[in-house]
Scaffold this active site. Structure first.
Site, mmCIF file in Angstrom:
data_model
loop_
_atom_site.group_PDB
_atom_site.id
_atom_site.type_symbol
_atom_site.label_atom_id
_atom_site.label_comp_id
_atom_site.label_asym_id
_atom_site.label_seq_id
_atom_site.Cartn_x
_atom_site.Cartn_y
_atom_site.Cartn_z
ATOM 1 N N HIS A 81 -61.521 111.118 83.655
ATOM 2 C CA HIS A 81 -60.986 111.183 82.214
ATOM 3 C C HIS A 81 -59.531 110.639 82.021
ATOM 4 O O HIS A 81 -59.629 109.884 81.053
ATOM 5 C CB HIS A 81 -60.921 112.733 81.779
ATOM 6 C CG HIS A 81 -60.619 112.714 80.284
ATOM 7 N ND1 HIS A 81 -59.386 113.693 80.192
ATOM 8 C CD2 HIS A 81 -60.963 112.307 79.081
ATOM 9 C CE1 HIS A 81 -59.150 113.707 78.908
ATOM 10 N NE2 HIS A 81 -59.892 112.916 78.093
ATOM 11 N N GLU A 84 -59.797 107.147 81.769
ATOM 12 C CA GLU A 84 -60.819 106.479 80.623
ATOM 13 C C GLU A 84 -59.600 106.480 79.481
ATOM 14 O O GLU A 84 -59.620 105.371 78.586
ATOM 15 C CB GLU A 84 -61.528 107.495 80.196
ATOM 16 C CG GLU A 84 -62.147 107.222 78.840
ATOM 17 C CD GLU A 84 -62.471 108.447 77.987
ATOM 18 O OE1 GLU A 84 -62.940 109.604 78.523
ATOM 19 O OE2 GLU A 84 -61.941 108.768 76.912
ATOM 20 N N HIS A 85 -58.692 107.202 79.235
ATOM 21 C CA HIS A 85 -57.536 107.205 78.327
ATOM 22 C C HIS A 85 -56.478 105.669 78.578
ATOM 23 O O HIS A 85 -56.330 105.054 77.811
ATOM 24 C CB HIS A 85 -56.442 108.228 78.559
ATOM 25 C CG HIS A 85 -56.915 109.348 77.752
ATOM 26 N ND1 HIS A 85 -56.290 109.906 76.641
ATOM 27 C CD2 HIS A 85 -58.071 110.075 77.723
ATOM 28 C CE1 HIS A 85 -56.686 110.853 76.127
ATOM 29 N NE2 HIS A 85 -57.915 111.089 76.641
ATOM 30 N N GLU A 161 -54.075 117.675 75.399
ATOM 31 C CA GLU A 161 -55.463 117.607 75.183
ATOM 32 C C GLU A 161 -56.190 119.051 75.611
ATOM 33 O O GLU A 161 -56.900 119.687 74.995
ATOM 34 C CB GLU A 161 -56.410 116.517 75.523
ATOM 35 C CG GLU A 161 -57.659 116.508 75.190
ATOM 36 C CD GLU A 161 -58.393 115.190 75.453
ATOM 37 O OE1 GLU A 161 -57.683 114.095 75.813
ATOM 38 O OE2 GLU A 161 -59.490 115.138 75.491
#
Length: 471
Positions: A81, A84-85, A161
């Protein structure tokens, strides 16, 4: 057929309408296939899939990488993840943060998401701008540039997040604990976003190693849906993606769950809970595991037992017994490894959770003992098939369904033949699959409770289900 899975969305949460995740069709279209995709493979091994839809001059481009959180090495949870950012942090051609701005200036939208089995990026844009976003996507597939200057601040973003979506959400925390209890060994028990203490240790080197290890054209699938033909798409795909050299990509290593001998129970009591609830997960087959022939019968079983206000659970627990305000079931058979079959229920005010769980257990036991009826089977099957009308209206439904299926190792033919499998399901198959899967020894039950005497209304808390739309 519900093609849904848990995802971590990049930057802003997107809750997909259920219909976008439903692979369905209706009878007149069955012989012609579901989405009728066209496929080809570039010389570097990148698979290309097209779903034509000429209702408007727009397209959806999706690039799916066959790698996700379940492929992470222990100790680096969250790296899938995190990268991905970081894929939005620039190349020599595109400055950090400019990717989405360029798409927006050209009237488009873009986003990305991470699941246990895949990571995907997409843009919705006018068809005459497809070449532009393909060039940008191909550029970051091979030329991503990262430094501590952009990586470390973004690490703070994903940590925030996690705090916002998991640590400050009792329902998400319970779901995380339940999955970790359900999967005793398999990495599906790790959170996609990562464990906080490991996320804090992720480095630029970790991110680049992940990128170089997995982000190769021969480990990616290009899916385009919209107003374009394969004669137009293939030269563009060859121009932008075909020139990227293939690289060796490691085999995905997954472990097998050991035999489970006892049901587990997880209780989370938190003053922030606004609405108590209970959920239960069972280990279940997917289309890629042993007993995959039970997947289609289980989809129908879930539809009968817990889908909507006409389902068995809703009528029993909500309407007749008046113990719950909502109740249902969930099942997603699209995964590389084992899936989950689950139930949830929300008690009415004054109803003890133990009483609600006992009523749920009684309804499950009754269904397993007596079985479902032919009338229930026929109606559930038709509901699944009928919903294709809505799914095919969506520009992106075919791209999402096919991309997800191919990323977990299924084939286009398996997607297209799904209606035939649903139509062939028998009463005996549904009842047998349900009795095989609903084994308490392979289950985890979760209670989300508010402490007695807690002050204030608490925060909105949804019951734990197979979806993670808060990501």
């Amino acid at each position: 057929m519900k093609f849904s899975s848990q995802r971590v969305w990049h930057r802003f949460p997107v809750v997909l309408p259920v219909l976008l995740l439903v692979l369905v069709t209706f009878a007149p279209l069955a012989q012609a296939g579901v989405f009728n995709p066209k496929t080809t493979t570039l010389s570097n091994g990148m698979q290309v899939v097209l779903v034509e839809n000429h209702r408007a001059p727009v397209v959806t481009q999706m690039v799916w990488y066959k790698v996700g959180a379940a492929d992470e090495v222990p100790g680096t949870s969250g790296i899938a993840h995190f990268l991905e950012h970081l894929m939005f942090k620039g190349t020599q051609k595109i400055a950090p943060g400019e990717f989405s701005k360029i798409v927006a200036r050209n009237g488009g939208q873009d986003n990305a998401f991470t699941a246990w089995d895949y990571t995907a990026y997409f843009q919705n844009i006018a068809r005459d701008r497809l070449g532009m976003v393909m060039e940008m996507e191909a550029d970051r597939m091979q030329n991503l540039q990262l430094s501590d200057k952009v990586v470390l601040p973004e690490r703070d973003v994903i940590i925030e997040e996690r705090r916002m979506r998991i640590d400050n959400n009792p329902s998400a925390l319970l779901g995380e604990q339940m999955r970790n209890a359900l999967f005793m060994q398999h990495p599906y028990g790790r959170p996609i976003i990562g464990w906080l203490h490991e996320m804090k240790q992720l480095t630029t080197e970790d991110a680049m190693n992940w990128y170089k290890k997995w982000y190769a054209p021969n480990n990616a699938i290009l899916v385009v849906a919209g107003d374009i033909t394969m004669d137009e798409l293939k030269p563009m795909a060859e121009k932008y993606y075909g020139s990227i050299p293939a690289r060796d990509v490691p085999k995905r290593v997954r472990v097998t769950e050991p035999t489970q001998h006892a049901p587990r129970k997880v209780t989370l009591t938190d003053a922030r809970v606004g609405q108590p609830s209970m959920s239960r997960y069972y280990l279940a087959p997917s289309y890629n595991t042993e007993h995959s022939d039970e997947a289609a019968p289980l989809e129908i079983f879930s539809e009968i037992l817990g889908s909507g206000t006409t389902s068995r659970l809703y009528k029993s627990l909500v309407v007749d017994q008046k113990l719950a305000t909502s109740a249902g079931s969930f099942y997603d058979p699209v995964a590389m490894d084992l899936s989950t079959f689950g139930f949830y229920a929300v008690p009415r005010d004054g109803v003890e959770m133990a009483d609600l769980e006992a009523a749920l257990d009684a309804e499950i036991a009754k269904t397993l003992k007596d079985g479902i009826t032919q009338k229930e089977l026929d109606e559930a099957r038709q509901r699944l098939l009928d919903s294709a009308v809505f799914a095919r209206d969506s520009l992106s439904a075919g791209a999402r369904t096919l991309g997800e299926a191919l990323a977990v190792g299924l084939t286009v033919d398996q997607v297209e033949s799904w209606p035939d499998r649903i139509k062939a399901v028998t009463l005996d198959q549904v009842n047998a699959a349900a009795r095989n899967v609903l084994d308490d020894k392979r289950s985890v039950t979760g209670w989300l409770l508010r402490p007695k005497g807690a002050k204030g209304p608490g925060m909105p808390t949804a019951p734990v289900t197979g979806e993670m739309e808060t990501h």
